[in-house]
Write an enzyme that holds these catalytic residues in place. Structure first.
Site, short mmCIF file in Angstrom:
data_model
loop_
_atom_site.label_atom_id
_atom_site.label_comp_id
_atom_site.label_asym_id
_atom_site.label_seq_id
_atom_site.Cartn_x
_atom_site.Cartn_y
_atom_site.Cartn_z
N THR A 1 -3.62 -0.65 4.31
CA THR A 1 -3.04 -1.45 5.39
C THR A 1 -2.57 -0.54 6.52
O THR A 1 -2.89 -0.76 7.69
CB THR A 1 -1.87 -2.31 4.86
OG1 THR A 1 -2.33 -3.00 3.70
CG2 THR A 1 -1.39 -3.31 5.89
N HIS B 1 0.90 -11.65 2.95
CA HIS B 1 0.21 -10.45 3.45
C HIS B 1 -0.89 -10.97 4.39
O HIS B 1 -2.08 -10.91 4.07
CB HIS B 1 -0.37 -9.68 2.25
CG HIS B 1 -0.81 -8.28 2.56
ND1 HIS B 1 -0.97 -7.79 3.84
CD2 HIS B 1 -1.14 -7.25 1.72
CE1 HIS B 1 -1.38 -6.52 3.76
NE2 HIS B 1 -1.48 -6.18 2.49
N1 CP Z 1 -4.45 -4.14 0.05
C1 CP Z 1 -3.37 -3.40 0.39
O1 CP Z 1 -2.36 -3.91 0.89
O2 CP Z 1 -3.50 -2.07 0.13
P1 CP Z 1 -2.40 -0.97 0.45
O3 CP Z 1 -1.19 -1.28 -0.40
O4 CP Z 1 -3.04 0.34 0.12
O5 CP Z 1 -2.05 -1.09 1.92
#
Ligand code: CP
Length: 313
Positions: free
Chosen positions: A52, A129
């Site tokens: 992210t 998210h």
């Molecule tokens: N999918 C996702 O949020 O990955 P990260 O935690 O690496 O950002």
């Protein structure tokens, strides 16, 4: 709340989601456009991240913005006791937009309410998210040719997994058929099941993950058990290895079926799946760049027309 902030996809209509996906497509065609010259993007990550943060920062770089921020709150003054309110107020003095990940559910909404610049929610606790869901929608549309009328099987930690909560929220516009597969302890929270019933979205629940339950699936969305959300680590130990997808399980699946995972994976997808053409999780993460370029532009008031006009210059 600054009405350009992106806190949850519950705030977006179907038309707006499709519009953002169109915008993302333009960035896949050409990711490098100087649309955010002289803009400063702040990335405040109070929780760990690889995809992210790096894809938001790559998006900002490819749009010619500059980036400030922190990747570890211990290196910021929040370690000295500075409140989230003061941190946001301060950073808004420096940046045109704040991308924030925080461990507390509702932190992004709170930040958006007090911030004079737009906030983009990069994950708030087990809640939502939305930028992950934009790349998930983009990936689903790309691989299925549509978002409509799909059988979507969500597997793993449906209690704490914010990506499945966001995806479910956004899919309300597209007539999905959901199957929720999780251990008893990690079932989809009741509020999301109530939401499905209110929206007329059919779903079934199961604790069993095998070839039979994925045979009619279009999108198999697998998630990691979120160790960081457990207060009882004995419970985590009990459920952490609940399910693993193996390549041999994919034989009878639909030709169009694709496996998505927000990543990082721990052990819920065996490495022998990676070379199966139905494994899409690494391409899915790549799509995050285009989806996040679209989000940064939209939140800063840049339209598809602006992008097309820029292209003609
Ligand atoms: N999918 C996702 O949020 O990955 P990260 O935690 O690496 O950002």
């Amino acid at each position: 709340m600054d009405n350009r902030s992106l806190v949850s996809l519950a705030q977006h209509s179907k038309e707006k989601l499709l519009y953002l996906l169109d915008m993302a497509k333009r960035f896949e065609e050409n990711p490098n456009r100087r649309l955010l010259e002289n803009k400063v993007v702040a990335t405040l990550f109070f929780e760990p991240s690889t995809r992210t943060r790096l894809s938001f920062e790559t998006a900002a770089n490819r749009l010619s913005a500059r980036i400030i921020g922190f990747t570890d709150p211990k290196s910021s003054s929040s370690a000295k006791g500075e409140t989230l309110k003061d941190t946001i107020t301060m950073v808004a003095n420096y940046a045109d937009i704040i991308v924030m990940r925080h461990h507390l559910e509702g932190a992004a909404r709170y930040a958006a309410e007090i911030s004079p610049v737009p906030i983009v929610n990069a994950g708030d606790g087990a809640n939502q998210h939305p930028s992950q869901t934009m790349l998930d929608l983009y990936s689903i549309q790309k691989t299925q040719g549509t978002l409509e009328n799909l059988n979507i099987t969500l597997v793993g930690d449906l209690k704490y997994g914010r990506t499945v909560h966001s995806l479910l929220t956004a899919m309300r516009h597209f007539n999905p058929n959901f199957r929720f597969i999780s251990p008893e302890e990690l079932k989809m929270p009741n509020e999301y099941k109530v939401f499905c019933r209110q929206q007329g979205i059919p779903f079934e629940e199961s604790t069993v993950f095998n070839e039979r339950v994925i045979a009619d699936t279009d999108i198999l969305y697998i998630t990691r058990v979120q160790s960081e959300r457990f207060t009882d680590m004995l419970e985590y130990e009990r459920v952490k290895n609940a399910y693993t997808l193996h390549n041999s399980m994919l034989e009878g699946t639909r030709p169009n079926m694709r496996i998505l995972h927000p990543l990082p994976r721990v052990n819920e997808i065996s490495y022998d799946v990676d070379n199966n053409p139905k494994a899409y999780y690494f391409e899915q993460a790549k799509n995050g760049l285009y989806a996040r370029e679209a989000i940064l532009c939209d939140v800063l008031g840049i339209t598809i027309e602006d992008i097309d006009n820029y292209e003609r210059k």
